[in-house]
Motif scaffolding. Structure first.
Motif, short mmCIF file in Angstrom:
data_model
loop_
_atom_site.label_atom_id
_atom_site.label_comp_id
_atom_site.label_asym_id
_atom_site.label_seq_id
_atom_site.Cartn_x
_atom_site.Cartn_y
_atom_site.Cartn_z
N GLN A 51 0.87 -1.25 -0.19
CA GLN A 51 -0.15 -0.05 -0.17
C GLN A 51 0.79 1.13 0.11
OE1 GLN A 51 -3.31 0.41 -0.35
NE2 GLN A 51 -3.60 -1.88 -0.71
N PRO A 52 1.61 1.55 -1.07
CA PRO A 52 2.44 2.69 -1.13
C PRO A 52 1.79 3.95 -1.16
CG PRO A 52 2.54 1.68 -3.28
CD PRO A 52 1.76 0.57 -2.34
N ALA A 53 2.12 5.12 -1.00
CA ALA A 53 1.44 6.42 -1.03
C ALA A 53 1.58 6.64 -2.77
CB ALA A 53 2.42 7.40 -0.40
N VAL A 54 0.47 7.18 -3.00
CA VAL A 54 0.37 7.49 -4.50
C VAL A 54 -0.41 8.64 -4.76
CG1 VAL A 54 -1.06 6.67 -6.62
CG2 VAL A 54 -0.17 4.98 -5.01
N LEU A 55 0.22 9.64 -5.55
CA LEU A 55 -0.22 10.71 -6.03
C LEU A 55 -1.10 10.65 -7.20
CD1 LEU A 55 -0.52 13.86 -5.63
CD2 LEU A 55 1.51 14.24 -6.94
N LYS A 56 -2.32 10.65 -7.34
CA LYS A 56 -3.44 10.35 -8.28
C LYS A 56 -4.10 11.49 -8.97
CE LYS A 56 -6.84 7.13 -9.76
NZ LYS A 56 -7.76 6.13 -9.40
N SER A 57 -4.14 11.48 -9.97
CA SER A 57 -5.07 12.93 -10.91
C SER A 57 -5.82 12.39 -11.81
CB SER A 57 -3.98 13.85 -11.69
OG SER A 57 -3.14 14.46 -10.61
N VAL A 58 -7.15 12.63 -11.63
CA VAL A 58 -8.13 12.23 -12.53
C VAL A 58 -8.69 13.61 -13.32
CG1 VAL A 58 -10.46 11.15 -13.00
CG2 VAL A 58 -8.64 10.29 -11.17
N LEU A 68 -5.24 13.70 -5.69
CA LEU A 68 -5.49 13.14 -4.32
C LEU A 68 -4.15 12.40 -3.95
CD1 LEU A 68 -6.86 10.09 -3.44
CD2 LEU A 68 -8.04 11.21 -5.46
N GLN A 69 -3.64 12.29 -2.71
CA GLN A 69 -2.56 11.30 -2.31
C GLN A 69 -3.33 10.56 -1.23
OE1 GLN A 69 0.72 13.34 -1.01
NE2 GLN A 69 1.92 11.33 -0.48
N THR A 70 -3.12 9.31 -1.74
CA THR A 70 -3.57 8.17 -0.83
C THR A 70 -2.67 6.92 -0.81
OG1 THR A 70 -5.64 6.80 -0.55
CG2 THR A 70 -4.65 7.25 -2.92
N ASP A 71 -3.00 6.34 0.10
CA ASP A 71 -2.38 4.82 0.25
C ASP A 71 -3.11 3.62 0.32
OD1 ASP A 71 -3.27 5.13 2.62
OD2 ASP A 71 -1.35 4.89 4.01
N SER A 72 -4.50 3.99 -0.23
CA SER A 72 -5.69 2.88 -0.12
C SER A 72 -6.11 2.71 -1.54
CB SER A 72 -6.40 2.87 0.90
OG SER A 72 -7.27 4.25 1.04
N LEU A 73 -5.55 2.08 -2.39
CA LEU A 73 -6.35 2.40 -3.90
C LEU A 73 -6.51 0.52 -4.00
CD1 LEU A 73 -4.08 4.34 -6.27
CD2 LEU A 73 -6.15 4.83 -5.44
N GLN A 188 -3.55 9.85 -14.06
CA GLN A 188 -2.10 9.80 -14.07
C GLN A 188 -1.89 9.31 -12.45
OE1 GLN A 188 -1.07 13.76 -15.34
NE2 GLN A 188 0.02 12.82 -16.84
N ALA A 189 -0.98 8.41 -12.36
CA ALA A 189 -0.71 8.13 -10.83
C ALA A 189 0.92 8.08 -10.74
CB ALA A 189 -1.25 6.72 -10.38
N ASN A 190 1.45 8.40 -9.70
CA ASN A 190 2.95 8.14 -9.31
C ASN A 190 2.94 7.51 -8.00
OD1 ASN A 190 4.05 9.79 -11.87
ND2 ASN A 190 3.01 11.47 -11.00
N LEU A 191 3.85 6.79 -7.77
CA LEU A 191 3.83 6.04 -6.72
C LEU A 191 5.39 6.70 -5.93
CD1 LEU A 191 2.41 4.03 -8.61
CD2 LEU A 191 3.39 2.24 -7.03
#
Length: 191
Positions: A51-58, A68-73, A188-191
């Motif tokens: 469950q890494p931290a992810v910066l995700k844009s939609v 949003l930044q999340t660690d639960s995708l 887009q998502a960056n781990l």
């Protein structure tokens, strides 16, 4: 009567030989196709466990991007498009041509193009594999259309060259129902 028995016996032998199982294809053809499904499933399991931290844009249409930044995708949902880009299944292989290029760093760039008039969902697949055969980069264009629906997606993925672990991914696309407007979107998502 004896000649008749010999002819009958000969016919049976020929029929049995004709029904023999074909010789399996060599595994070298398997080496021409990278098993994306296995890679993606491995990454889903790894990411679900860590469950890494992810910066995700939609973004949809002309709306501003939601980030949003999340660690639960839900990694099963997030990476499904990359499994759909897998063309290593024997039933799909005949629909593609393959080009390979060795890169200066020892990596291999492999491009698959869908043959004209082939009925396959992946139009184009481009992979860069490290010398250890780990994914470094992937680009795929997927098309799904029928009388009622049209969808075209471009999926890109970047991974760590040493480990093959996913570092970022992007999916852009358009979908349209016959009686509706087109919807353009980007993730887009960056781990």
């Amino acid at each position: 009567m004896r000649n008749y028995s010999l002819v009958l016996l000969g016919s049976i032998v020929l029929a049995l030989v004709a029904c023999e199982q074909p010789v399996p294809r060599s595994t070298s053809a398997d080496d021409d196709y990278y098993n994306l499904t296995a890679y993606v499933q491995q990454e889903k399991q790894r990411l679900q466990a860590t469950q890494p931290a992810v910066l995700k844009s939609v973004q949809t249409e002309n709306e501003p991007a939601e980030t949003l930044q999340t660690d639960s995708l839900n990694w099963d949902e997030e990476l499904t498009v990359f499994e759909e880009a897998d063309i290593s299944k024997p039933t799909l292989r005949e629909y593609y041509t393959r080009e390979e290029e060795s890169l200066p760093d020892g990596s291999i760039a492999v491009t698959y193009f869908k043959k004209q008039d082939a009925e396959a969902p992946v139009e184009h697949l481009y992979l860069v594999l490290s010398p250890e055969k780990k994914v470094q980069h992937l680009e795929a264009t997927l098309l799904d259309q029928n009388i009622l629906f049209y969808s075209r997606r471009k999926a890109m993925l970047d991974a760590n060259p040493q480990s093959g672990n996913l570092e970022s991914y992007q999916v852009t696309g358009v979908q349209k129902l016959i009686f509706g407007d087109s919807l353009h979107y980007s993730v887009q998502a960056n781990l």
